[in-house]
Design a protein around this motif. Structure first.
Motif, PDB file in Angstrom:
ATOM      1  N   ILE A   1      -8.907  10.778  11.237  1.00 39.65           N
ATOM      2  CA  ILE A   1      -8.739   9.278  10.706  1.00 39.65           C
ATOM      3  C   ILE A   1      -7.235   8.916  10.719  1.00 39.65           C
ATOM      4  O   ILE A   1      -6.408   9.261  10.237  1.00 39.65           O
ATOM      5  N   VAL A   2      -7.422   7.428  11.043  1.00 44.30           N
ATOM      6  CA  VAL A   2      -6.050   6.998  11.141  1.00 44.30           C
ATOM      7  C   VAL A   2      -6.151   5.488  10.831  1.00 44.30           C
ATOM      8  O   VAL A   2      -7.205   5.051  10.534  1.00 44.30           O
ATOM      9  N   PRO A   3      -5.081   4.791  10.517  1.00 47.97           N
ATOM     10  CA  PRO A   3      -5.051   3.394   9.962  1.00 47.97           C
ATOM     11  C   PRO A   3      -5.477   2.393  10.792  1.00 47.97           C
ATOM     12  O   PRO A   3      -5.200   2.424  12.125  1.00 47.97           O
ATOM     13  N   TRP A   4      -6.267   1.589  10.114  1.00 47.94           N
ATOM     14  CA  TRP A   4      -6.855   0.424  11.283  1.00 47.94           C
ATOM     15  C   TRP A   4      -6.152  -0.964  10.597  1.00 47.94           C
ATOM     16  O   TRP A   4      -5.546  -1.519  11.254  1.00 47.94           O
ATOM     17  N   ARG A   5      -6.354  -1.133   9.291  1.00 52.02           N
ATOM     18  CA  ARG A   5      -5.737  -2.300   8.757  1.00 52.02           C
ATOM     19  C   ARG A   5      -5.424  -1.865   6.905  1.00 52.02           C
ATOM     20  O   ARG A   5      -6.404  -1.264   6.249  1.00 52.02           O
ATOM     21  N   SER A   6      -4.272  -2.298   6.893  1.00 52.30           N
ATOM     22  CA  SER A   6      -3.850  -1.939   5.305  1.00 52.30           C
ATOM     23  C   SER A   6      -4.431  -2.923   4.255  1.00 52.30           C
ATOM     24  O   SER A   6      -4.681  -2.273   3.272  1.00 52.30           O
TER      25      SER A   6
END
Ligand SMILES: C[S@@+](CC[C@H](N)C(=O)[O-])C[C@H]1O[C@@H](n2cnc3c(N)ncnc32)[C@H](O)[C@@H]1O
Length: 261
Positions: free
Chosen positions: A205-210
């Motif tokens: 799981i990685v960031p896409w949009r904050s």
């Protein structure tokens, strides 16, 4: 009316209408201001980091109309992009963009009309959280079923446990109704829920949009300072992916199906 009927009805009649040059979906849920343009584009292109450059078939599960130019890039190296959606309007619009480089299948994510191991990759952005909470696992398992061993599905989901969401829930407590309730069904499981797929896939799981569009429109001005703030946000997500995943609004879940290619 089932949840699928409600979602499909919304997209058929409203969500994919573009009377003013922008889809109603984008007007509701995207930050369309100039200061946000480079940031939202960079976030959409993060998906490319997890897709193979080429292949025979890529599945777009809940494709909508392929509404942003960056979305077209996902399938640039593939012979076919198979778009699946409940909404015929979405598929007609997608056909306008991809023509014969696409196939357009009106179907449910819960019952994909493809054999096991049919796809070299899959994407599903902003769709699983519109599936009934009790059926979301089935939808993800369907995605995995139709992937070849070793292939990846990239899912953009939502994070219900980030601090900002908890504070919003606290602030709402005691008030009648929910001022943030959208026009369609939405439910996001905690990020730990995704661990259940470890039996079939490696889960990252990685960031896409904050920030979601409501938050960024409220917090970040549409000017040169705002553009700098968006650049800083992107730099934070790239430098501190773990912190950005847990604090961010939209995570990207990357599922790599187990087994030998
Ligand atoms: C929020 S839109 C996202 C569209 C596109 N992926 C994007 O990011 O712009 C969700 C789309 O998924 C479709 N959809 C929702 N639930 C679905 C289901 N169970 N099966 C197939 N499509 C579904 C809707 O009709 C809609 O076009």
């Amino acid at each position: 009316m089932t949840i699928e009927d409600q979602v499909s009805d919304f997209y058929e009649k409203t969500g994919w209408q573009d009377d003013s040059g922008e889809y109603a979906d984008a007007q509701l849920w995207e930050d369309l201001r100039p200061a946000a343009a480079a940031y939202v584009s960079a976030c959409r292109r993060k998906v490319l980091d997890f897709l193979p450059a080429s292949g025979e078939r890529i599945l777009d599960a809940g494709s909508g109309p392929i509404q942003y130019p960056e979305y077209v890039e996902y399938s640039a190296g593939f012979a076919k992009r198979v778009c699946v959606d409940l909404s015929q309007r979405a598929l007609d619009e997608a056909r306008d963009k991809l023509g014969d480089r696409g196939e357009y299948v009106r179907a449910s994510l819960l019952d994909l009309p493809f054999p096991d191991g049919h796809f070299d990759a899959a994407v599903s952005l902003h769709t699983i959280y519109h599936v009934d909470r009790e059926r979301q696992e089935d939808a993800v398992r369907e995605l995995l079923r139709v992937l070849k061993p070793g292939a990846r599905a990239v899912v953009v989901y939502a994070n219900p446990d980030r601090l900002a969401a908890r504070l919003m829930r606290l602030a709402r407590r005691g008030r009648r109704g929910s001022p943030d309730a959208g026009p369609i069904y939405f439910f996001a499981h905690p990020l730990s829920w995704w661990r259940r797929f470890s039996d079939e896939a490696a889960v990252e799981i990685v960031p896409w949009r904050s920030l979601n569009a409501n938050e960024s429109r409220r917090l970040i001005p549409d000017n040169a300072l705002g553009a700098r703030m968006f650049r800083a946000l992107l730099a934070f997500e790239n430098a501190f992916p773990r912190a950005a995943t847990w604090s961010g609004c939209y995570p990207m879940v990357v599922l790599t199906k187990r087994g030998r290619p």
